[in-house]
Design a protein around this motif. Structure first.
Motif, PDB file in Angstrom:
ATOM      1  N   ILE A 140      44.308  38.857  40.590  1.00  0.00           N
ATOM      2  CA  ILE A 140      44.830  38.499  41.906  1.00  0.00           C
ATOM      3  C   ILE A 140      44.708  36.991  42.093  1.00  0.00           C
ATOM      4  O   ILE A 140      43.674  36.405  41.774  1.00  0.00           O
ATOM      5  N   GLY A 141      45.758  36.374  42.609  1.00  0.00           N
ATOM      6  CA  GLY A 141      45.721  34.931  42.816  1.00  0.00           C
ATOM      7  C   GLY A 141      46.054  34.146  41.572  1.00  0.00           C
ATOM      8  O   GLY A 141      45.654  32.982  41.435  1.00  0.00           O
ATOM      9  N   ASN A 142      46.809  34.770  40.655  1.00  0.00           N
ATOM     10  CA  ASN A 142      47.163  34.136  39.387  1.00  0.00           C
ATOM     11  C   ASN A 142      45.902  33.771  38.602  1.00  0.00           C
ATOM     12  O   ASN A 142      44.822  34.326  38.831  1.00  0.00           O
ATOM     13  N   LEU A 143      46.008  32.831  37.692  1.00  0.00           N
ATOM     14  CA  LEU A 143      44.865  32.294  36.960  1.00  0.00           C
ATOM     15  C   LEU A 143      44.919  30.788  37.118  1.00  0.00           C
ATOM     16  O   LEU A 143      45.918  30.162  36.778  1.00  0.00           O
ATOM     17  N   GLN A 144      43.868  30.212  37.675  1.00  0.00           N
ATOM     18  CA  GLN A 144      43.868  28.801  38.010  1.00  0.00           C
ATOM     19  C   GLN A 144      42.808  28.056  37.208  1.00  0.00           C
ATOM     20  O   GLN A 144      41.790  28.632  36.814  1.00  0.00           O
ATOM     21  N   GLN A 145      43.074  26.769  36.991  1.00  0.00           N
ATOM     22  CA  GLN A 145      42.179  25.948  36.185  1.00  0.00           C
ATOM     23  C   GLN A 145      41.470  24.937  37.069  1.00  0.00           C
ATOM     24  O   GLN A 145      42.091  24.246  37.892  1.00  0.00           O
ATOM     25  N   GLY A 146      40.138  24.864  36.921  1.00  0.00           N
ATOM     26  CA  GLY A 146      39.357  23.908  37.676  1.00  0.00           C
ATOM     27  C   GLY A 146      39.424  22.520  37.083  1.00  0.00           C
ATOM     28  O   GLY A 146      40.015  22.300  36.027  1.00  0.00           O
ATOM     29  N   VAL A 147      38.781  21.560  37.770  1.00  0.00           N
ATOM     30  CA  VAL A 147      38.830  20.166  37.341  1.00  0.00           C
ATOM     31  C   VAL A 147      38.309  19.996  35.914  1.00  0.00           C
ATOM     32  O   VAL A 147      38.834  19.219  35.128  1.00  0.00           O
ATOM     33  N   GLY A 148      37.273  20.747  35.563  1.00  0.00           N
ATOM     34  CA  GLY A 148      36.708  20.643  34.224  1.00  0.00           C
ATOM     35  C   GLY A 148      37.420  21.463  33.178  1.00  0.00           C
ATOM     36  O   GLY A 148      36.986  21.517  32.023  1.00  0.00           O
ATOM     37  N   GLY A 149      38.517  22.112  33.550  1.00  0.00           N
ATOM     38  CA  GLY A 149      39.276  22.916  32.594  1.00  0.00           C
ATOM     39  C   GLY A 149      38.907  24.384  32.582  1.00  0.00           C
ATOM     40  O   GLY A 149      39.508  25.168  31.848  1.00  0.00           O
ATOM     41  N   GLN A 150      37.908  24.788  33.395  1.00  0.00           N
ATOM     42  CA  GLN A 150      37.527  26.206  33.426  1.00  0.00           C
ATOM     43  C   GLN A 150      38.651  27.036  34.028  1.00  0.00           C
ATOM     44  O   GLN A 150      39.342  26.609  34.940  1.00  0.00           O
ATOM     45  N   ARG A 151      38.811  28.234  33.526  1.00  0.00           N
ATOM     46  CA  ARG A 151      39.867  29.143  33.990  1.00  0.00           C
ATOM     47  C   ARG A 151      39.247  30.195  34.905  1.00  0.00           C
ATOM     48  O   ARG A 151      38.295  30.873  34.518  1.00  0.00           O
ATOM     49  N   TRP A 152      39.824  30.347  36.099  1.00  0.00           N
ATOM     50  CA  TRP A 152      39.289  31.281  37.081  1.00  0.00           C
ATOM     51  C   TRP A 152      40.373  32.233  37.570  1.00  0.00           C
ATOM     52  O   TRP A 152      41.529  31.845  37.729  1.00  0.00           O
ATOM     53  N   THR A 153      39.985  33.477  37.815  1.00  0.00           N
ATOM     54  CA  THR A 153      40.853  34.447  38.448  1.00  0.00           C
ATOM     55  C   THR A 153      39.982  35.387  39.275  1.00  0.00           C
ATOM     56  O   THR A 153      38.794  35.135  39.469  1.00  0.00           O
ATOM     57  N   SER A 154      40.567  36.477  39.774  1.00  0.00           N
ATOM     58  CA  SER A 154      39.818  37.417  40.600  1.00  0.00           C
ATOM     59  C   SER A 154      40.424  38.804  40.465  1.00  0.00           C
ATOM     60  O   SER A 154      41.625  38.944  40.189  1.00  0.00           O
ATOM     61  N   ASP A 155      39.592  39.812  40.665  1.00  0.00           N
ATOM     62  CA  ASP A 155      40.099  41.186  40.741  1.00  0.00           C
ATOM     63  C   ASP A 155      40.168  41.659  42.191  1.00  0.00           C
ATOM     64  O   ASP A 155      40.384  42.840  42.454  1.00  0.00           O
TER      65      ASP A 155
END
Length: 323
Positions: A173-188
Motif C-alpha cells: 500500500i502506498g507504492n514503494l518509496q525510497q528514503g534520502v539514504g536510498g532505503q526502500r519502504w512500503t506498507s501492508d
C-alpha cells in the motif's frame, strides 16, 4: 474549481492560495523548486478530461499538458505522476503502458514503452514514485515482479516483489518509496516495512504479521457443534475456538498458499473438520477504482484460489493440499 492551501508542517499554520484554479486533482507531486504538479480530471456526462498541470509557489498555473492519444506532447489515460530528483516530470500511462517525460517548463522529453524497457508485458501499472538518483519505481499491480526500479535513461536497475523473511507475500500500500539514504519502504496497511534490494522485508515499524495472532478478522464460520472459525486477513491463518470462545488450535497456511493478504474470503468447514478457504485472485489495489472503471478486467487473473487445510495439520501447521 478547487481551493488550495499551503500547510506549514512545522508550525501548523495554513495559508490560502487565492490565485489557485484547477479541476479536481487525482495525484499531486512537489516539483522541487517550491511549486507542484498535479494530475487533474474533469468528469463530464460521457467523458473524462484528464491533464497534467504545473503550479508555482503562489498556486498560479504555469503550464498544462492536455490529453491526446499517440502524442508524446500529450498524455493519454494517465494513472500517476512524480517529479524526479533532477526535476523531470514523469507521467505513468495506464492503457498505453508507458512513461511520458516533461521538463520543468512542460516541454515534452519523450516517452518510454514499458514492455520494451522491461522485456515483458506489464500486467496493470498502477503507481509511480521517484527515487533519489533521477529514476523512478513503477508499481505493476499483480505483476511478476510487482515493482520495477528504472534508471533515468529508462533502463531497469532491479525489480522485486516485497515479501516477508519467510517468503510470505503481502499487498503493498502506498507504492514503494525510497528514503534520502536510498532505503526502500512500503506498507501492508498495518505496519511500515523496509525492504532490501531483492524485496525481502528487513525492518518492520508497527505490528509485524503473526500467523499465530488473530489481528483482523475477514471471515468466520460457526459449525453445528458451535466451533468458531475466524480467518486473519494478514496471515491467512484460521483460528479455531470452542463454543465458549476458548482457543482450540490455529491452522496456518503454507508460505505459497496466498500471494497477498486475504480480502473477503469464503470459508467452509466439513463434518470431519477440514477447512476450505477460497478467495478471488483478481485482488484490488487500494485506491484503484478510477483505473478499474477505465480499463475493467484487462489482463486480470479472475480465477479463484482455494486452500485446503486438513484437520490433522492445524496444530503443527505443516501439511497442505491445494485445490
Amino acid at each position: 474549481m478547487l481551493r488550495c492551501d499551503w500547510l506549514d508542517a512545522g508550525t501548523g499554520s495554513v495559508q490560502p492560495l487565492p490565485e489557485f484554479r484547477a479541476p479536481p486533482i487525482e495525484q499531486l507531486a512537489r516539483d522541487g523548486v517550491g511549486g507542484f504538479v498535479a494530475l487533474t480530471s474533469w468528469h463530464h456526462d460521457y467523458t473524462i478530461e484528464e491533464s497534467v498541470r504545473a503550479f508555482d509557489a503562489a498556486g498560479r498555473e504555469r503550464w498544462v499538458v492536455g490529453e491526446r492519444h499517440g502524442s508524446d506532447e500529450h498524455v493519454f489515460s494517465p494513472e500517476d505522476l512524480t517529479v524526479t530528483s533532477d526535476g523531470v516530470v514523469v507521467v505513468l500511462e495506464n492503457v498505453g503502458d508507458r512513461l511520458k517525460r516533461f521538463g520543468r517548463d512542460g516541454r515534452a522529453l519523450g516517452s518510454i514503452p514499458l514492455k520494451t524497457a522491461w522485456g515483458r508485458e506489464p500486467n496493470y501499472v498502477a503507481g509511480l514514485e521517484a527515487d533519489v538518483a533521477g529514476g523512478v519505481i513503477v508499481y505493476d499491480f499483480q505483476g511478476s515482479p510487482e515493482f520495477v526500479h528504472m534508471r533515468a535513461d529508462g533502463s531497469v536497475s532491479e525489480s522485486y516483489t516485497p515479501a516477508l523473511a519467510d517468503g510470505r507475500r503481502f499487498r503493498a500500500i502506498g507504492n514503494l518509496q525510497q528514503g534520502v539514504g536510498g532505503q526502500r519502504w512500503t506498507s501492508d496497511g498495518s505496519a511500515l516495512m523496509r525492504v532490501s534490494i531483492d524485496g525481502t522485508v528487513e525492518q518492520v515499524i508497527g505490528t509485524a504479521p503473526d500467523s499465530g495472532a488473530l489481528q483482523h478478522v475477514v471471515g468466520m464460520h460457526i459449525t453445528n457443534e458451535g466451533r468458531i472459525h475466524a480467518i486473519d486477513e494478514r496471515s491467512g491463518s484460521v483460528h479455531v475456538f470452542d463454543a465458549n470462545g476458548q482457543r482450540e488450535r490455529t491452522c496456518r497456511p503454507a508460505v505459497d498458499d496466498y500471494d497477498e493478504d486475504l480480502s473477503l474470503p469464503s470459508i467452509t468447514v466439513t463434518d470431519v473438520g477440514d477447512i476450505y478457504v477460497e478467495r478471488d485472485k483478481s485482488g484490488q489495489r487500494p485506491g484503484a477504482a478510477r483505473s478499474a472503471r477505465r480499463r475493467p478486467g484487462i489482463r486480470r487473473d479472475l480465477a479463484s484460489h482455494r486452500a485446503h487445510l486438513e484437520m490433522d495439520s492445524c496444530v503443527a501447521g505443516a501439511t497442505r493440499r491445494q485445490h
